[in-house]
Enzyme design. Sequence first.
Site, mmCIF file in Angstrom:
data_model
loop_
_atom_site.group_PDB
_atom_site.id
_atom_site.type_symbol
_atom_site.label_atom_id
_atom_site.label_comp_id
_atom_site.label_asym_id
_atom_site.label_seq_id
_atom_site.Cartn_x
_atom_site.Cartn_y
_atom_site.Cartn_z
ATOM 1 N N GLU A 112 0.822 -1.197 0.000
ATOM 2 C CA GLU A 112 0.000 0.000 0.000
ATOM 3 C C GLU A 112 0.865 1.259 0.000
ATOM 4 O O GLU A 112 2.043 1.229 0.375
ATOM 5 C CB GLU A 112 -0.887 0.019 1.234
ATOM 6 C CG GLU A 112 -0.069 0.013 2.500
ATOM 7 C CD GLU A 112 -0.897 -0.210 3.748
ATOM 8 O OE1 GLU A 112 -2.109 -0.394 3.626
ATOM 9 O OE2 GLU A 112 -0.303 -0.177 4.820
ATOM 10 N N CYS A 125 3.640 8.318 0.862
ATOM 11 C CA CYS A 125 4.222 7.366 1.795
ATOM 12 C C CYS A 125 4.244 6.033 1.061
ATOM 13 O O CYS A 125 3.194 5.551 0.635
ATOM 14 C CB CYS A 125 3.324 7.328 3.031
ATOM 15 S SG CYS A 125 3.755 6.037 4.196
ATOM 16 N N CYS A 132 6.910 -7.309 6.488
ATOM 17 C CA CYS A 132 8.089 -6.793 7.181
ATOM 18 C C CYS A 132 8.569 -7.863 8.140
ATOM 19 O O CYS A 132 7.759 -8.572 8.737
ATOM 20 C CB CYS A 132 7.730 -5.519 7.960
ATOM 21 S SG CYS A 132 9.152 -4.726 8.763
ATOM 22 N N CYS A 136 7.768 -5.680 15.082
ATOM 23 C CA CYS A 136 7.381 -4.748 16.144
ATOM 24 C C CYS A 136 5.931 -5.057 16.533
ATOM 25 O O CYS A 136 5.057 -5.102 15.667
ATOM 26 C CB CYS A 136 7.523 -3.300 15.674
ATOM 27 S SG CYS A 136 9.202 -2.927 15.109
ATOM 28 N N CYS A 139 2.740 -2.889 15.405
ATOM 29 C CA CYS A 139 2.595 -2.526 13.991
ATOM 30 C C CYS A 139 1.908 -3.672 13.250
ATOM 31 O O CYS A 139 2.329 -4.828 13.357
ATOM 32 C CB CYS A 139 3.977 -2.258 13.400
ATOM 33 S SG CYS A 139 3.963 -2.061 11.617
ATOM 34 N N CYS A 363 0.446 2.320 8.730
ATOM 35 C CA CYS A 363 0.979 1.115 9.347
ATOM 36 C C CYS A 363 0.410 -0.206 8.865
ATOM 37 O O CYS A 363 0.161 -1.110 9.655
ATOM 38 C CB CYS A 363 0.808 1.177 10.866
ATOM 39 S SG CYS A 363 0.954 2.812 11.499
HETATM 40 N N1 SAH Z 1 10.124 -0.066 9.136
HETATM 41 C C1 SAH Z 1 10.260 1.356 9.153
HETATM 42 C C2 SAH Z 1 9.249 2.115 8.325
HETATM 43 C C3 SAH Z 1 7.801 1.693 8.387
HETATM 44 S S1 SAH Z 1 6.728 2.191 9.664
HETATM 45 C C4 SAH Z 1 10.259 1.855 10.565
HETATM 46 O O1 SAH Z 1 9.934 1.097 11.452
HETATM 47 O O2 SAH Z 1 10.629 3.000 10.779
HETATM 48 C C5 SAH Z 1 6.661 3.938 9.745
HETATM 49 C C6 SAH Z 1 6.441 4.422 11.157
HETATM 50 O O3 SAH Z 1 5.141 4.057 11.665
HETATM 51 C C7 SAH Z 1 7.445 3.841 12.138
HETATM 52 O O4 SAH Z 1 7.907 4.853 12.990
HETATM 53 C C8 SAH Z 1 6.611 2.834 12.898
HETATM 54 O O5 SAH Z 1 7.169 2.530 14.138
HETATM 55 C C9 SAH Z 1 5.285 3.552 12.977
HETATM 56 N N2 SAH Z 1 4.166 2.686 13.319
HETATM 57 C C10 SAH Z 1 3.998 1.382 13.012
HETATM 58 N N3 SAH Z 1 2.837 0.914 13.523
HETATM 59 C C11 SAH Z 1 2.257 1.942 14.169
HETATM 60 C C12 SAH Z 1 1.034 2.091 14.888
HETATM 61 N N4 SAH Z 1 0.202 1.069 15.037
HETATM 62 N N5 SAH Z 1 0.746 3.311 15.393
HETATM 63 C C13 SAH Z 1 1.593 4.344 15.227
HETATM 64 N N6 SAH Z 1 2.762 4.264 14.562
HETATM 65 C C14 SAH Z 1 3.098 3.081 14.039
#
Ligand code: SAH
Length: 381
Positions: A112, A125, A132, A136, A139, A363
Amino acid sequence: MTSLPLISVDPDARGRRPAMPPRHLADLDLPGRQALVTELGEPAFRAKQVSNHYFGRLVRDPAQMTDLPAATRERLAGTLLPTLLTPVRELACDDGATRKALWRLHDGALVESVLMGYPDRVTVCISSQAGCGMACPFCATGQAGLTRNLSTAEIVDQAVYLAGVAASGAVAGSPPRLSHVVFMGMGEPLANYSRVVAAIRRLVAPAPEGLGLSQRHITVSTVGLVPAIRRLASEDLSVTLALSLHAPDDGLRDELVPVNQRWKVSEVLDAAWDYADTTGRRVSIEYAMIKDVNDQPWRADLLGRLLAGKLAHVNLIPLNPTPGSRWDASPKPVEREFVRRLRDAGVSTTVRDTRGREIDGACGQLAAAEDRDSDPRAATA
Ligand code: SAH
């Protein structure tokens, strides 16, 4: 005769080689495209012409390439511009200022991208991987695991496609020209390093070689793969680095960003400061505000001490709760106190706007929703 794969692929974590998409002009620099066109028996300058349609005019329909001989248009466009992204769903919200696209790739993988219009800029974006591998727990993309790396052209094409949507005037109240790209969609960009760097080169090269964006308008967001951050600093690129920190202490960060078990907070911040020194670019520290998990005043103070005096800016992201998650966003008063403490420590801090919430704009949630919809188990749940 044996045929060689068009694109060489690193084996994925399970040792399999996922099927990569057909080669596209955005995988190649201009000399590479010229060599390909020559192999087709066409004059080399056709590479520039097709590139100019794609990057300069944002046109991909061969019928509109009227400067190419009608007899070879289809063949040239078919070879240089194979379809990489098939739109599955496009959603808009915020009165049309935010548009989210869900794409299906040639092998069925879903990714996406999000287009966001502001009065002074248009940002996309984009995703760098299908899924991935960084796991985390807050996410949505992290929950599903890694399907495969995207090719350079699959990454670039998201931006070019949405630049075309913006140019059509679809984002009311915003300039028609795409200006900013953030690698904050699905995937860990620095885990797909060489293709992401090649994609950045295409995005910043002037047309017809590329899209002609400014380096400083490109942001690469990472969980903190330290060797890759150091390598990125050594490229002749000065893109903005965003570091997904989410906790100032190793105990909690080990859980929220599991790669912290390999590279600790102090190591990743050292790499970030070296990146800032080398490039002169302020590093953006990303911090999702998770209720009662990482939002305590003492953590704000600790974060403030780590960042004070550094070339850094904190971007607080209200947590976007993922389906089935036990976590929620911090209450606004808690968030305000966190901001106040950081600012008192002299750290520049903003709270990210929550664009696209109603269309799961952050996300990995749209792809997750599509999977849910097509999952027969969901019907009985
Ligand atoms: N893998 C990379 C880029 C993708 S995510 C990274 O982790 O930086 C882009 C941003 O969205 C990251 O800062 C990630 O931690 C954040 N993110 C992911 N899931 C989220 C959620 N449920 N709520 C808020 N931010 C989130």
